[in-house]
Design a protein around this motif. Structure first.
Motif, mmCIF file in Angstrom:
data_model
loop_
_atom_site.group_PDB
_atom_site.id
_atom_site.type_symbol
_atom_site.label_atom_id
_atom_site.label_comp_id
_atom_site.label_asym_id
_atom_site.label_seq_id
_atom_site.Cartn_x
_atom_site.Cartn_y
_atom_site.Cartn_z
ATOM 1 N N CYS A 357 0.793 -1.195 0.043
ATOM 2 C CA CYS A 357 -0.059 0.017 -0.138
ATOM 3 C C CYS A 357 0.860 1.293 0.060
ATOM 4 O O CYS A 357 1.818 1.409 0.703
ATOM 5 N N ALA A 358 0.786 2.178 -0.954
ATOM 6 C CA ALA A 358 1.496 3.370 -1.101
ATOM 7 C C ALA A 358 1.304 4.492 0.107
ATOM 8 O O ALA A 358 2.061 5.206 0.091
ATOM 9 N N GLY A 359 -0.206 4.360 0.595
ATOM 10 C CA GLY A 359 -0.360 5.142 1.673
ATOM 11 C C GLY A 359 0.027 4.679 3.267
ATOM 12 O O GLY A 359 -0.492 5.287 4.021
ATOM 13 N N GLN A 360 0.581 3.598 3.502
ATOM 14 C CA GLN A 360 0.953 2.984 4.512
ATOM 15 C C GLN A 360 1.603 3.701 5.595
ATOM 16 O O GLN A 360 1.236 3.813 6.790
ATOM 17 N N MET A 361 2.816 4.413 5.134
ATOM 18 C CA MET A 361 3.345 5.246 5.991
ATOM 19 C C MET A 361 2.460 6.529 6.612
ATOM 20 O O MET A 361 2.706 6.824 7.868
ATOM 21 N N ILE A 362 1.657 7.071 5.864
ATOM 22 C CA ILE A 362 0.917 8.373 6.374
ATOM 23 C C ILE A 362 -0.328 7.573 7.131
ATOM 24 O O ILE A 362 -0.481 8.190 8.414
ATOM 25 N N ALA A 363 -0.773 6.381 6.973
ATOM 26 C CA ALA A 363 -1.789 5.765 7.943
ATOM 27 C C ALA A 363 -0.950 5.479 9.150
ATOM 28 O O ALA A 363 -1.648 5.726 10.335
#
Length: 412
Positions: A357-363
């Motif tokens: 998932c490309a957004g996992q760090m922001i999550a």
């Protein structure tokens, strides 16, 4: 649940794959999927899902093999049930999630740079201030809806600000994200109902993702700057803004909501976080393992392959049961126990490999910050009734979670 025979869509599974008759997208299964996942794991490392004419993997080792071999099990045929290599896509494929190398490398490089740990680090102070203010306000009013007032409200403010969206109309992001993830499953009633309500939200999304509507210095503006530099096209920049919204918003909302539900259900685990907020990030990883944000998505074979002793043809869809792998007792000790002292760094909640998932760090960042802000002020989450599940074909979370926030200084 198990039987031998032809599936409903008229395709015969290869010998050696047990046949599963349940519908993994039914409300019954989704209400409490973990006993069903255990049955699937016990049936075998590779099973045949009769209703949809696809194979499925639910054991940790099998899921890991499929996700890390992108050359044999690709994403470019779509991460949903529809096979883009043999069927006409009803929607445009994601230019990050549903492409293979080298196209994937080019777009992912730009996307990952903008959402890099260094870039996110610059946002931490502002994110922390917003979280502290939100929690202070909610503690003062005592009763809140953990989904609406925390899990949704926080990302809709801080992440949408970071992307550069205008303040008005952000409520459209919720049905848009719901549609994106419903589309990865079958075209069932849940999908059709979501699609029927989407019109105004799609129009708003298409408008605000244009360069003229994004604030200067935002993530969205950086994507268009990358297009100016020739790294991507300007059309791709607009598509990547939309990808950023779906990759970085819903994953965060469901992760925070699931965390609140876990800590309301297990107050001893919240006490551990409250006494040692330094384990907040580790606790979020345990939430992701125990009640995974993503429950499943698909990969597709690029060539004939033998998987778990079963011969598969090219263009065969495989349902990858992420949440099942994260409860596999052959990999995890006390797999069905929620334990914030566990170190579950190998959880597969956001996938793994080149298409993680490309957004996992922001999550992870937002969830950690919210957890620490709550730990500073909230001694106990008191659940006011049962949480209401939000049914989606791909992600798992809640639509409502009524809570009383008991502050430290108010506890007798």
């Amino acid at each position: 649940m198990l039987q031998v025979g032809r599936d409903e869509v008229g395709v015969t599974p290869s010998p050696g794959a047990p046949v599963i008759t349940l519908d993994p997208y039914s409300d019954e299964v989704m209400s409490n999927p973990y006993p069903y996942y255990q049955e699937i794991r016990e049936a075998g490392p590779l099973v045949w899902m009769q209703k949809y004419g696809t194979y499925a993997v639910g054991r940790y080792a099998s899921v890991m093999r499929v996700l890390t071999d992108h050359e044999t099990f690709c994403s470019s045929a779509g991460v949903g049930l529809t096979n883009f290599h043999t069927e006409t896509p009803w929607r445009k494929p994601s230019i990050i999630l549903e492409v293979d190398r080298p196209e994937h490398t080019r777009t992912r490089k730009v996307f990952s740079r903008i959402l890099s740990p260094r870039s996110l680090g610059r946002l931490r102070e502002r994110f922390e201030q917003e979280a502290q203010a939100m929690v202070t306000r909610l503690v003062a009013q005592s009763v809140c809806d953990g989904v609406r007032d925390i899990a949704e409200a926080y990302p809709l403010k801080v992440f949408a600000d970071a992307v550069g969206l205008p303040a008005e109309g952000r409520e459209h992001l919720l049905p848009y994200g719901d549609m994106v993830f419903n589309a990865f499953g079958p075209q069932n009633d849940r999908f059709r109902d979501c699609l029927a309500r989407l019109g105004p939200s799609i129009r708003w999304i298409n408008e605000v993702c244009q360069r003229k509507n994004l604030s200067e210095g935002s993530f969205g503006a950086e994507l268009y700057a990358a297009a100016d530099a020739g790294e991507i096209t300007h059309e791709e920049a607009g598509m990547l803004v939309r990808t950023m919204l779906s990759a970085g918003l819903d994953t965060t909302i469901f992760t925070i909501g699931n965390a609140l539900a876990c800590f309301a259900r297990y107050p001893d685990q919240w006490a551990a976080v409250r006494h040692d907020p330094a384990i907040a990030r580790q606790a979020i990883e345990e939430v992701l393992r125990y009640d995974s944000t993503f429950h499943s998505f698909y990969r597709t074979t690029t060539q004939p392959v033998t998987l778990e002793g079963v011969d598969l043809d090219k263009n065969q869809k495989i349902l990858v049961l992420i949440a099942s792998a994260n409860r596999d007792a052959s990999h995890w000790t006390a797999a069905d126990t929620f334990d914030v002292h566990r170190k579950p760094a190998s959880n597969l909640a956001f996938g793994t490999g080149i298409h993680g998932c490309a957004g996992q760090m922001i999550a992870r960042l937002e969830a950690e910050i919210v957890l620490k802000a709550l730990a500073a002020q909230v001694e106990v989450f008191e659940a006011l009734g049962e949480p209401e599940l939000h049914f989606n074909n791909t992600v798992r979370g809640y639509s409502s979670l009524r809570l009383r926030l008991i502050a430290k200084e108010k506890r007798a």
